[in-house]
Design an enzyme around this catalytic site. Structure first.
Site, mmCIF file in Angstrom:
data_model
loop_
_atom_site.group_PDB
_atom_site.id
_atom_site.type_symbol
_atom_site.label_atom_id
_atom_site.label_comp_id
_atom_site.label_asym_id
_atom_site.label_seq_id
_atom_site.Cartn_x
_atom_site.Cartn_y
_atom_site.Cartn_z
ATOM 1 N N VAL A 1 2.016 -40.621 74.505
ATOM 2 C CA VAL A 1 2.188 -41.346 73.590
ATOM 3 C C VAL A 1 0.417 -41.940 72.457
ATOM 4 O O VAL A 1 0.236 -42.604 72.057
ATOM 5 C CB VAL A 1 3.044 -42.151 73.435
ATOM 6 C CG1 VAL A 1 3.540 -43.319 72.397
ATOM 7 C CG2 VAL A 1 4.443 -41.617 73.697
ATOM 8 N N ALA A 2 0.075 -43.119 73.992
ATOM 9 C CA ALA A 2 -1.113 -44.192 73.847
ATOM 10 C C ALA A 2 -1.779 -44.141 75.130
ATOM 11 O O ALA A 2 -1.153 -43.303 75.774
ATOM 12 C CB ALA A 2 -0.395 -45.142 73.367
ATOM 13 N N MET A 3 -2.968 -44.130 74.991
ATOM 14 C CA MET A 3 -4.187 -44.260 75.885
ATOM 15 C C MET A 3 -5.134 -45.677 75.753
ATOM 16 O O MET A 3 -5.606 -45.746 74.589
ATOM 17 C CB MET A 3 -4.938 -43.913 76.095
ATOM 18 C CG MET A 3 -5.680 -42.613 77.347
ATOM 19 S SD MET A 3 -5.115 -43.032 79.564
ATOM 20 C CE MET A 3 -6.267 -44.316 79.860
ATOM 21 N N GLU A 4 -5.591 -45.962 76.840
ATOM 22 C CA GLU A 4 -6.128 -47.708 76.534
ATOM 23 C C GLU A 4 -7.047 -47.516 76.849
ATOM 24 O O GLU A 4 -7.963 -48.487 77.664
ATOM 25 C CB GLU A 4 -5.044 -48.608 78.055
ATOM 26 C CG GLU A 4 -5.395 -47.874 79.132
ATOM 27 C CD GLU A 4 -4.573 -47.382 79.782
ATOM 28 O OE1 GLU A 4 -4.240 -46.847 81.188
ATOM 29 O OE2 GLU A 4 -4.449 -46.044 79.486
ATOM 30 N N ASN A 5 -8.129 -46.909 76.505
ATOM 31 C CA ASN A 5 -9.331 -46.684 76.491
ATOM 32 C C ASN A 5 -9.970 -47.877 76.287
ATOM 33 O O ASN A 5 -9.538 -48.772 74.956
ATOM 34 C CB ASN A 5 -10.135 -45.895 74.959
ATOM 35 C CG ASN A 5 -9.635 -44.623 75.524
ATOM 36 O OD1 ASN A 5 -9.241 -44.066 76.658
ATOM 37 N ND2 ASN A 5 -9.387 -43.368 74.691
ATOM 38 N N HIS B 1 1.507 -52.681 74.841
ATOM 39 C CA HIS B 1 1.359 -52.741 75.991
ATOM 40 C C HIS B 1 -0.403 -52.049 76.144
ATOM 41 O O HIS B 1 -0.727 -52.070 77.426
ATOM 42 C CB HIS B 1 2.221 -50.789 76.043
ATOM 43 C CG HIS B 1 2.365 -50.538 77.690
ATOM 44 N ND1 HIS B 1 2.385 -50.894 78.806
ATOM 45 C CD2 HIS B 1 1.287 -49.984 78.362
ATOM 46 C CE1 HIS B 1 2.536 -50.443 80.253
ATOM 47 N NE2 HIS B 1 1.945 -49.193 80.197
ATOM 48 N N GLU B 2 -0.325 -51.464 75.511
ATOM 49 C CA GLU B 2 -2.145 -51.054 75.488
ATOM 50 C C GLU B 2 -3.058 -52.548 75.885
ATOM 51 O O GLU B 2 -4.342 -52.524 76.639
ATOM 52 C CB GLU B 2 -2.797 -49.958 74.727
ATOM 53 C CG GLU B 2 -2.060 -48.389 74.855
ATOM 54 C CD GLU B 2 -1.329 -48.545 76.224
ATOM 55 O OE1 GLU B 2 -2.363 -48.265 76.852
ATOM 56 O OE2 GLU B 2 -0.528 -47.510 75.978
ATOM 57 N N HIS C 1 -3.019 -53.182 79.526
ATOM 58 C CA HIS C 1 -3.678 -52.441 79.393
ATOM 59 C C HIS C 1 -5.414 -53.473 79.620
ATOM 60 O O HIS C 1 -6.061 -53.486 80.698
ATOM 61 C CB HIS C 1 -3.698 -51.327 79.243
ATOM 62 C CG HIS C 1 -3.099 -50.349 80.350
ATOM 63 N ND1 HIS C 1 -2.780 -50.670 81.563
ATOM 64 C CD2 HIS C 1 -2.250 -49.994 79.544
ATOM 65 C CE1 HIS C 1 -1.893 -49.910 81.647
ATOM 66 N NE2 HIS C 1 -1.067 -49.238 80.919
ATOM 67 N N GLU D 1 0.069 -50.005 86.388
ATOM 68 C CA GLU D 1 1.231 -49.751 85.113
ATOM 69 C C GLU D 1 2.416 -50.819 84.609
ATOM 70 O O GLU D 1 2.569 -51.320 83.811
ATOM 71 C CB GLU D 1 1.409 -47.994 85.315
ATOM 72 C CG GLU D 1 0.831 -47.261 84.582
ATOM 73 C CD GLU D 1 0.474 -46.978 83.426
ATOM 74 O OE1 GLU D 1 0.962 -47.923 82.582
ATOM 75 O OE2 GLU D 1 -0.585 -46.406 82.828
#
Length: 540
Positions: free
Chosen positions: A149-153, A176-177, A180, A199
């Protein structure tokens, strides 16, 4: 590294590429110490013509004459947070330190959903956990082939475009990201065996941010929905399954991504919530987390670092831990299998969760009073999380009596058609698990228009678990050319369970208009006659 032909993008205009490093995939992108225990700065030079290139970096320049992009990340990050994306992307500013990137056809929607509110979330997070240290917080929306769904780069959150349909899921996933940026990116778990340190803390911080910006009732509703999902996963895996531990043992040769589950998020969250309750006041716990971030930022930690810092920050708890033989149960939280030792009080969300519970009881109490059930609530006025919580509970109770599923369809099916994909997929799973043939055409229509893993895999798994595998095969052979090869392979594996592996079939001429008899012959040939599409009436 995921390479997409133009046909796998929304605009169908240019090829697209993106990387996904979590957990240990960036070793195939560049030589690195591919462990979260090691952090470093990085620079990159990328040459590309006719497409926009972005990376998870604090600084970037573009030399137009040479077609060269240069990137630099000035803060140390673990290898998995180095990310690249390139394609037909344009941008718009949505705040003083944020912009959104998307394909031209998607940009107006992205702007309308996020303009002005990302800064609100960042400001709320800063008030809780201290300054945002990464400079910019930009978001890029990726095609439906994006595998998660998503990635916190850092500096550049990657998020799947499909989520734009649902405002509430978009809010939660982006917040949420954002969380992070403090928990996971600034302070990172040193080992994948303690992934909850990123997480679980990020989920706790996300819910503190949503409470500050949207109120406690909304946060409790979202938490109830997620904890329901945790208990559902626990029933599937069993309470003694070692993956339900927070400190899970990573065996040699096991991909750490296989340990990503709801225990990492929700059991981790419950432990962090338990810590916040020990100190008596969430605000005091916020102060501790600010000090924790300040002490460990740009480093990687283990659970003992967090717990030692916690007890040093609250010396009265440290004394209690020493004096009490039982201690504070940290060891049980970290190493016991099964559900969380304690769950948060969600009574502040009762105004939103109670109507869901009431409606569910009305539909599942015998004898059924469908008139009373239908008139007790208007789903069109509910929040998305209320509707998905209701549908999830119906899904857990499936198969339902035929009279119930028939009346549910008469009451809600047309309403749900106009709602977002998170709602529609749950109703369609109910349709499949109950073999409700009158609504099967909606399953076909949904799968013909979905290319993302999160909206295809659950339906194919349900179709193949029951009596509708031939129906699933027909849809797959009609639509497989619009799926990413990795997703296509996964669905083929689902379809092949219980059969010999399906041979490749030339489906270049197969479309949604292909006559049923042609498809019947192709599938029958592929399965050596084991499955015939004539087994079930699939026409609507």
């Amino acid at each position: 590294i995921w390479w997409l032909d133009p046909e796998l993008t929304y605009g169908n205009a240019k090829p697209f590429v993106f990387t996904q490093g979590h957990s240990v995939c960036n070793r195939s992108f560049f030589p690195c110490f591919d462990t979260p225990a090691v952090k470093c700065t990085y620079s990159a030079t990328v040459k590309a013509t006719g497409i926009q290139v972005l990376m998870s970096a604090t600084q970037s320049t573009y030399l137009e004459e040479e077609g060269v992009y240069q990137f630099y990340m000035e803060y140390p990050v673990p290898a998995y947070l180095v990310a690249l994306v390139a394609g037909d992307l344009i941008h718009a500013d949505i705040g003083p330190r944020s912009r959104v990137w998307a394909e031209p056809c998607l940009l107006p929607t992205a702007i309308s959903k996020l303009s002005g509110i990302v800064e609100r979330w960042l400001t709320a997070a800063e008030s809780l956990y201290g300054p945002y240290i990464w400079g910019r917080y930009d978001i890029v929306f990726l095609p439906p082939s994006f595998p998660i769904v998503a990635m916190e780069n850092p500096c550049l959150t990657f998020i799947i475009s499909s989520i734009l349909e649902s405002d509430e899921f978009l809010i939660i996933d982006v917040i949420h990201e954002v969380a992070h940026s403090w928990f996971g990116n600034a302070v990172t778990n040193a080992t994948w065996e303690e992934m909850w340190l990123s997480e679980g803390l990020a989920t706790y911080a996300q819910r503190r941010i949503t409470t500050e910006t949207y109120g406690a009732a909304f946060t409790c509703l979202e938490t109830a929905f997620r904890l329901d999902a945790l208990h559902r996963q626990m029933k599937l895996l069993g309470e003694d399954n070692p993956v339900s531990k927070l400190q899970v043992k990573l065996e040699p040769g096991v991909n750490p991504s296989n340990l990503m589950n709801l225990f990492t998020y929700e059991k981790g969250y419950c432990f962090v919530y338990y810590l916040s309750q020990l100190c008596g006041d969430p605000r005091h716990f916020d102060s501790f987390l600010r000090a924790y971030i300040e002490k460990y930022k740009f480093t990687s930690v283990v659970a003992q670092d967090l717990l030692d810092s916690f007890l040093n920050f609250f010396p009265e708890l440290k004394e209690q831990c020493v004096e009490s033989k039982a201690g504070l149960e940290f060891e049980r939280w970290l190493n016991a299998t099964g559900p969380p030792l304690a769950e948060p009080d969600l009574s502040q969300g009762s105004s939103l969760t109670r109507p869901v519970e009431t409606l569910f009881k009305l539909w599942t109490t015998e004898p059924l009073d469908s008139v009373a059930a239908a008139s007790s609530a208007d789903l069109t006025k509910w929040r998305t999380f209320q509707t998905v919580l209701f549908l999830d509970r119906l899904l857990d109770g499936s198969p339902l009596p035929h009279e119930v599923i028939k009346k549910l369809s008469e009451c809600y099916s047309s309403q749900l058609d106009s709602m977002n994909a998170e709602i529609r997929i749950r109703w369609l799973q109910i349709v499949v698990r109950n073999d409700y043939y009158p609504d099967l055409y909606k399953v076909r229509r949904f799968l013909e228009n979905q290319m993302s893993r999160m909206y295809t895999i659950p339906l194919y798994e349900d179709l193949c678990t029951g009596t509708l595998k031939s129906f699933a095969l027909e849809i797959f052979y009609q639509t497989q050319n619009q799926l990413h090869p990795n997703l296509r392979k996964t669905i083929q594996q689902i379809l092949s369970q219980g059969l010999n592996p399906l041979p490749a079939i030339d489906t270049t001429a197969v479309t949604t208009d292909t006559p049923a008899m042609v498809l019947e012959d192709k599938v029958s040939e592929a399965t050596n006659g084991a499955i015939s599409l004539r087994d079930v009436n699939v026409s609507a």
